[in-house]
Structures are given as C-alpha cells and as structure tokens.
Design a protein around this motif. Structure first.
Motif, PDB file in Angstrom:
ATOM      1  N   LEU A   1      50.446  21.703 -21.403  1.00 43.39           N
ATOM      2  CA  LEU A   1      51.760  22.331 -21.211  1.00 43.39           C
ATOM      3  C   LEU A   1      51.718  23.818 -20.921  1.00 43.39           C
ATOM      4  O   LEU A   1      52.508  24.446 -20.282  1.00 43.39           O
ATOM      5  CB  LEU A   1      52.836  22.012 -22.217  1.00 43.39           C
ATOM      6  CG  LEU A   1      53.360  20.597 -22.298  1.00 43.39           C
ATOM      7  CD1 LEU A   1      54.111  20.240 -23.515  1.00 43.39           C
ATOM      8  CD2 LEU A   1      54.108  20.281 -21.061  1.00 43.39           C
ATOM      9  N   THR A   2      50.830  24.471 -21.749  1.00 46.04           N
ATOM     10  CA  THR A   2      51.120  26.006 -21.790  1.00 46.04           C
ATOM     11  C   THR A   2      50.151  26.327 -20.493  1.00 46.04           C
ATOM     12  O   THR A   2      50.986  27.208 -19.969  1.00 46.04           O
ATOM     13  CB  THR A   2      49.863  26.400 -22.843  1.00 46.04           C
ATOM     14  OG1 THR A   2      50.303  25.532 -23.926  1.00 46.04           O
ATOM     15  CG2 THR A   2      49.909  27.865 -23.059  1.00 46.04           C
ATOM     16  N   LYS A   3      49.383  25.602 -19.870  1.00 45.25           N
ATOM     17  CA  LYS A   3      48.817  25.993 -18.683  1.00 45.25           C
ATOM     18  C   LYS A   3      50.047  25.914 -17.604  1.00 45.25           C
ATOM     19  O   LYS A   3      50.199  26.898 -16.864  1.00 45.25           O
ATOM     20  CB  LYS A   3      47.611  25.267 -18.355  1.00 45.25           C
ATOM     21  CG  LYS A   3      47.046  25.597 -16.761  1.00 45.25           C
ATOM     22  CD  LYS A   3      45.814  25.001 -16.591  1.00 45.25           C
ATOM     23  CE  LYS A   3      45.257  25.590 -15.283  1.00 45.25           C
ATOM     24  NZ  LYS A   3      46.395  25.853 -14.255  1.00 45.25           N
ATOM     25  N   ARG A   4      50.757  24.775 -17.606  1.00 42.88           N
ATOM     26  CA  ARG A   4      51.618  24.559 -16.612  1.00 42.88           C
ATOM     27  C   ARG A   4      52.947  25.539 -16.611  1.00 42.88           C
ATOM     28  O   ARG A   4      53.411  26.322 -15.944  1.00 42.88           O
ATOM     29  CB  ARG A   4      52.285  23.042 -16.895  1.00 42.88           C
ATOM     30  CG  ARG A   4      51.395  21.995 -16.263  1.00 42.88           C
ATOM     31  CD  ARG A   4      51.360  22.116 -14.644  1.00 42.88           C
ATOM     32  NE  ARG A   4      52.378  21.727 -14.103  1.00 42.88           N
ATOM     33  CZ  ARG A   4      53.288  22.298 -13.015  1.00 42.88           C
ATOM     34  NH1 ARG A   4      52.847  23.330 -12.865  1.00 42.88           N
ATOM     35  NH2 ARG A   4      54.215  21.902 -12.972  1.00 42.88           N
TER      36      ARG A   4
ATOM     37  N   SER B   1      58.858  29.840 -20.481  1.00 44.82           N
ATOM     38  CA  SER B   1      58.563  30.179 -21.869  1.00 44.82           C
ATOM     39  C   SER B   1      58.354  28.943 -22.571  1.00 44.82           C
ATOM     40  O   SER B   1      58.934  27.796 -22.280  1.00 44.82           O
ATOM     41  CB  SER B   1      59.606  30.938 -22.223  1.00 44.82           C
ATOM     42  OG  SER B   1      59.696  30.995 -23.763  1.00 44.82           O
ATOM     43  N   MET B   2      57.506  29.114 -23.527  1.00 41.28           N
ATOM     44  CA  MET B   2      56.980  27.973 -24.407  1.00 41.28           C
ATOM     45  C   MET B   2      58.040  27.864 -25.682  1.00 41.28           C
ATOM     46  O   MET B   2      57.808  26.822 -26.447  1.00 41.28           O
ATOM     47  CB  MET B   2      55.481  28.056 -25.008  1.00 41.28           C
ATOM     48  CG  MET B   2      54.557  27.827 -24.164  1.00 41.28           C
ATOM     49  SD  MET B   2      54.482  26.315 -23.376  1.00 41.28           S
ATOM     50  CE  MET B   2      53.743  25.321 -24.889  1.00 41.28           C
ATOM     51  N   SER B   3      58.788  28.839 -25.971  1.00 43.50           N
ATOM     52  CA  SER B   3      59.902  28.756 -26.620  1.00 43.50           C
ATOM     53  C   SER B   3      61.065  29.556 -26.021  1.00 43.50           C
ATOM     54  O   SER B   3      61.255  30.617 -26.311  1.00 43.50           O
ATOM     55  CB  SER B   3      59.439  29.452 -27.890  1.00 43.50           C
ATOM     56  OG  SER B   3      60.547  29.334 -28.849  1.00 43.50           O
ATOM     57  N   ALA B   4      62.091  28.505 -25.697  1.00 41.50           N
ATOM     58  CA  ALA B   4      63.326  28.986 -25.022  1.00 41.50           C
ATOM     59  C   ALA B   4      64.406  29.474 -26.022  1.00 41.50           C
ATOM     60  O   ALA B   4      64.978  30.702 -25.822  1.00 41.50           O
ATOM     61  CB  ALA B   4      64.033  28.132 -23.920  1.00 41.50           C
ATOM     62  N   GLU B   5      64.538  28.641 -27.104  1.00 41.47           N
ATOM     63  CA  GLU B   5      65.690  29.097 -28.123  1.00 41.47           C
ATOM     64  C   GLU B   5      65.139  28.807 -29.555  1.00 41.47           C
ATOM     65  O   GLU B   5      65.965  29.149 -30.502  1.00 41.47           O
ATOM     66  CB  GLU B   5      66.789  28.649 -27.617  1.00 41.47           C
ATOM     67  CG  GLU B   5      66.844  26.890 -27.614  1.00 41.47           C
ATOM     68  CD  GLU B   5      68.071  26.194 -27.464  1.00 41.47           C
ATOM     69  OE1 GLU B   5      69.274  26.749 -27.154  1.00 41.47           O
ATOM     70  OE2 GLU B   5      68.470  25.041 -27.637  1.00 41.47           O
TER      71      GLU B   5
END
Ligand code: FAD
Length: 501
Positions: A444-447, A454-458
């Motif tokens: 997921l991080t790569k995508r 962002s890996m952390s929206a909220e």
C-alpha cells in the motif's frame, strides 16, 4: 415529487445493538510488535505519593488493575500497554505540576482523551503514566454573537454539541465516536469526519489553544478571534501532534450555525464511474446546502448485513452513496434534494434511491455508515488504512488490494468520506498475522506514494504507523519535525514511541 413515495421505502434503519460477543484482550504491544523500552524511570512509591498528595488518593489516582484495564487497551483492541497508574487532573495547574515532576524524574507520559483513536496513540506502549483528561470537562464560555466556544480539553464532542444546540450553534465536526471522543483528542488528532467537505477539519476550526509544554510552562494561545497574524501561528504546531509536543488543556473553537433543515439520500449505483458522476452532479445541483458525501462498496454493506444488525433501505448494488444536505429552509432544501434525486434516476446516474427529511430516518441511514467500524472491530483482526488519494483512484486500490491478498484474508472493504477524497480501506482477517500486516503495508505504501497521496488522512500515525514519518515526508521536512520534537520535549517524556520512529 419523489419524496413521499421514496420515504415509504425506508425500512427502519439499523437496529441499535451491534456489540457482538466477547473478545479476548490483545497481546501486550511490547510482545506483539517487539519494541524496546526507552531509558525511562520506573514508577515507584515516592512518585505515587507525590501524585496522591497533588490529586487525592482514590478517584483521581487509579492504581487498581481492574480500573486500569480500559485505559491500557485501545478502542480497536490492537494495542495494549501495562501502565500502573492513571492520573486525572482537573486544572491546567495540576497538569503543569504533573509534567514538571515527570520531566524531573524522567517518567514517560501518555495523554489520553476519549480513547477512541484508531492510530494506537492513546494507550501506553509499556508502563507510561496515563494522563486522562476526562475530568477537565468544563465548558467555559459560549459567545452567541461571534459563534465561538471556549472549553477545557476533556469535554466530550457530543456534550459540547448538545450545549451549543440551545444557542442555535453546532460543533463543525461530526464523528461516529462523538459520544466518547473529546475536543482535546479531536484537536490532537486534527480529526476530520463526515462533514469536512463543508466545514473543514480541526485545523480550520480551532481558533486558539492553551497548551502545557514538557517543562510545565503554559502557552496561552487561547484567543477566540478569527484573524490574528501577530507572529507565528504556534497553536497549529499542536493540532495533529498526537500528544507528542504538549498537553492541550483548553480549546477555543469557531462554531457553525446549526442547520434548520436536513435531508439525506441513500443511493444504489452500478459502477464507481457513476459514483463519481453523481458526486459531481450533487456538487453542482445541491451547491451551498451539500454537507456530506459518503461512499460504501457492496462488500461492505453485504458484510454489515451478514455480521451486524445493519438494515439497508435498498437491495444489493455494487456501490452506495449517502448524500446529506443541511440548510436553513426546509421547503427549499427538500425541493432541491428531490429534484436532484429525480434527475439522477431519470439520467441513469443511479439505479435506485431513497430520500428523507425525518430526523429518526436520517439517523437510521447515518447509522449504516457510522456503525461499520464497530462491526469490523468485533469480528477479528482488522487492519484499517486511512488513505487520502485522488478520487479517480479510490476503488482501483480496493480492487488491487483484494487481488493482491486473494485467499489470505476474509475480505477487503472500501468505504469513506468521498467528499474529501478520504478512503477507509479495511482488511479483515480472523487473527493478527505479522507477515500479512508487513506485506500489505509495503504494497500500500508504494501505491500511495506513487500517487502522492497520504497514508494517514485523518487518524494520525500513533504507534502502529509511526514508521511512515520518514517515508512519506521528504528529508528536510522530517528533520525539521524531529528538531521540533527535541526542542519542545528534550527528554522525550511526551507520548514516547508514537509518531516519531
Ligand atoms: C466509531 C469511530 C468512528 C470514528 N470516525 C472518525 C472520523 O470519521 N474521522 C476521524 O478523524 N476520526 C474518527 N475516529 C477516530 C477518533 O475518534 C478520533 O481520532 C478522535 O479525534 C480521537 O479523540 P479522543 O478524545 O478519543 O482521543 P484519544 O483516542 O484519547 O487520543 C488520540 C491521540 O490524541 C492524544 N491526545 C488526546 N487528548 C489530548 C490532549 N488533551 N492533549 C494532547 N494530546 C491529546 C493522545 O495522546 C493520542 O495520541 C473514529 C473512531 C471511532 C471509534
């Protein structure tokens, strides 16, 4: 007019109780995630005596194992600490004295609001002292003329909103956790929620803060004015800092005018392309009264129907959209919403839909969306990814994740705040599996990085997602963040093991 016919279609919402069965406690974080304890002192009798002298012996210094349990485990039951004490200050001065003492004796602290955070930031990793804000729950001032409120950080979001309702105002923030989360926690996580597309997140609505620094000094940035360019905007440093830079003790918020009319439509759609087209249409046609837009895929609703008490007013469709309007004129808003739905049906944007302006039915439709996290949590191990990405990519990543994980998990679900491009990607398995968790994250991080999302929206980074800090930020930004941490908390006593790897 469609409304009367369609309202009739609504079955009466989600039944209330979706709490299912008993779940064993998760493993201790230190065992499951193999993390090393920092060089902090262990809590000893003299420390405890100091806190007892300051706060009293029983209700405000908890040491009984059974009392401590709920403070040591997070809401999602993914992490578990082993703190031996919970402190419950009532005033800023008490918070300051506690921090001065902890700083002097190098005792680590974990500030806890309502403990509804889903980034594993609110519970200790080892034996950090838990600083619970629950008794700092005074609403200090509501100014009806300027539409602002000042309160202590431990006020529960829903209670603040209820107090504002009597004055025709509301908190411009709505989360499924509103009955437990606290305003201080909302600021500390820069919470978003259902209505960001209309009102913005906590960064947009926080006017001022009072913050206790790691050396005990109190920063008074508690202004209630909307415009203040006299120097750097220091309060912004603490919004979203997840208890790692200071303790938020008071908050000044701007409030929104409480809408007099509210409508909700729940739609079934064939493809995600139609979801995007309908969303664009809603923005154009509902304009200034549009207040929320949530999307869910068929896997999510099907799972909810099978494993929770979710009752959908619609049959099965590949996608569902929940659209809400909030305005000041019932007749005007009702006409607008009904015309929108009528033309969406006629134009084949949507396959089916219901609309309602009745409060109890609105609540039932919202419950479909709001109760999802609880249903997943009660099932087994679930990894929740809180992603920001271009909406055109929204469900590609859900399909790719489903393909990637194939038979390794129970299922993959996609739902979230379409209005602001925030997808909640939920992966559900029977139990925690380290290989799965690590592999999935790399994928997921790569995508997400490829898309500059962002890996952390909220939700924040907390403990479980702290590894992303140097990955998703460029080196100069990452260095500046760690320099700020060193400057504000040189002994790293504030929420260690969180946010900063
Ligand atoms: C059912 C459900 C639905 C949710 N929906 C949403 C949603 O739509 N949008 C969203 O953004 N979040 C959502 N959340 C996550 C969560 O409710 C928010 O992150 C919320 O803002 C956390 O508030 P809290 O008081 O529970 O904070 P906690 O969970 O107690 O703490 C969160 C973090 O803030 C720190 N903190 C808490 N209080 C203070 C303080 N006074 N000073 C300094 N640091 C502090 C803690 O140390 C921790 O790092 C949801 C959670 C649940 C359970």
């Amino acid at each position: 007019m469609l409304s009367s016919k369609l309202v009739g279609l609504i079955k009466f919402g989600v039944r209330n109780n979706i709490f299912r069965g008993f779940r064993a406690q998760p493993d201790f974080t230190k065992n499951r995630y193999q993390v090393e304890r920092g060089f902090y002192n262990y809590l000893q009798e003299p420390h405890l005596r100091y806190f007892q002298d300051l706060l009293g012996y029983e209700e405000r210094v908890l040491t009984n194992l059974s009392d401590l349990e709920k403070y040591n485990v997070d809401w999602f039951q993914q992490v578990r600490g082993s703190s031996a004490v919970v402190l419950k200050p009532k005033t800023t001065e008490e918070v300051s004295k506690i921090i001065v003492y902890c700083n002097q004796y190098k005792l680590a602290l974990c500030t806890q609001g309502g403990n509804t955070g889903v980034a594993s930031g609110a519970v200790p990793v080892f034996d950090e002292i838990i600083l619970s804000m629950e008794l700092m729950n005074e609403i200090i001032e509501i100014d009806e003329n300027s539409g602002t409120v000042v309160c202590q950080a431990g006020v529960i979001l829903e209670e603040l909103d209820n107090a504002l309702a009597g004055k025709g105002l509301m908190v411009p923030l709505d989360l499924g956790s509103k009955g437990s989360c606290q305003i201080g926690g909302n600021v500390a996580t820069n919470a978003g929620g259902m209505r960001v597309m209309r009102y913005g997140n906590m960064h947009g609505n926080t006017l001022g803060l009072e913050v206790v620094k790691a050396n005990g000094e109190v920063l008074d940035c508690l202004t209630s004015v909307r415009k203040d360019n006299s120097g750097l905007h220091l309060k912004n440093l603490f919004i979203g800092s997840e208890g790692t830079l200071g303790i938020i003790t008071k908050v000044a918020l701007q409030c929104s005018t409480r809408p007099k009319s509210q409508h909700v439509t729940f739609l079934g759609l064939q493809t995600f392309d139609k979801v995007l087209k309908t969303s664009k249409k809603a923005k154009h046609e509902l304009g200034e009264i549009l207040s929320a837009m949530e999307v869910m895929d068929s896997h999510t609703i099907k799972w909810g129907k099978e494993h929770t008490n979710l009752v959908s007013p619609l049959d099965d469709y590949p996608f569902y959209l929940l659209i809400e309007t909030a305005g000041s004129n019932v007749e005007h808003d009702s006409i607008k919403m009904n015309e929108f739905l009528e033309s969406a049906l006629k134009g084949h944007y949507v396959l089916n839909g219901v609309v309602t302006g009745e409060p109890s039915k609105i609540q039932s439709i919202w419950a479909i969306r709001e109760n999802l996290p609880q249903g997943f949590k009660d099932y087994g191990w679930c990894a929740l990814y809180d992603l920001s990405l271009p909406v055109t990519e929204y469900f590609n990543i859900v399909d790719e994740t489903r393909d990637y994980l194939k038979n390794h998990v129970e299922d993959v679900f996609g739902f979230g705040h379409l209005g602001d491009g925030n997808l909640h990607l939920q992966v559900l398995a029977r139990k925690y599996d380290k290989w799965l968790a690590d592999d999935l994250e790399t994928f997921l991080t790569k995508r997400i990085l490829d898309m500059r999302g962002s890996m952390s929206a909220e939700h924040g980074l907390g403990f479980l997602k702290r590894k992303y800090l140097p990955i998703v930020n460029d080196h100069p930004s990452y260095t500046l963040m760690t320099d700020l941490k060193k400057l504000l908390d040189p002994n790293r006593i504030l929420n260690p093991y969180k946010v900063f790897p």
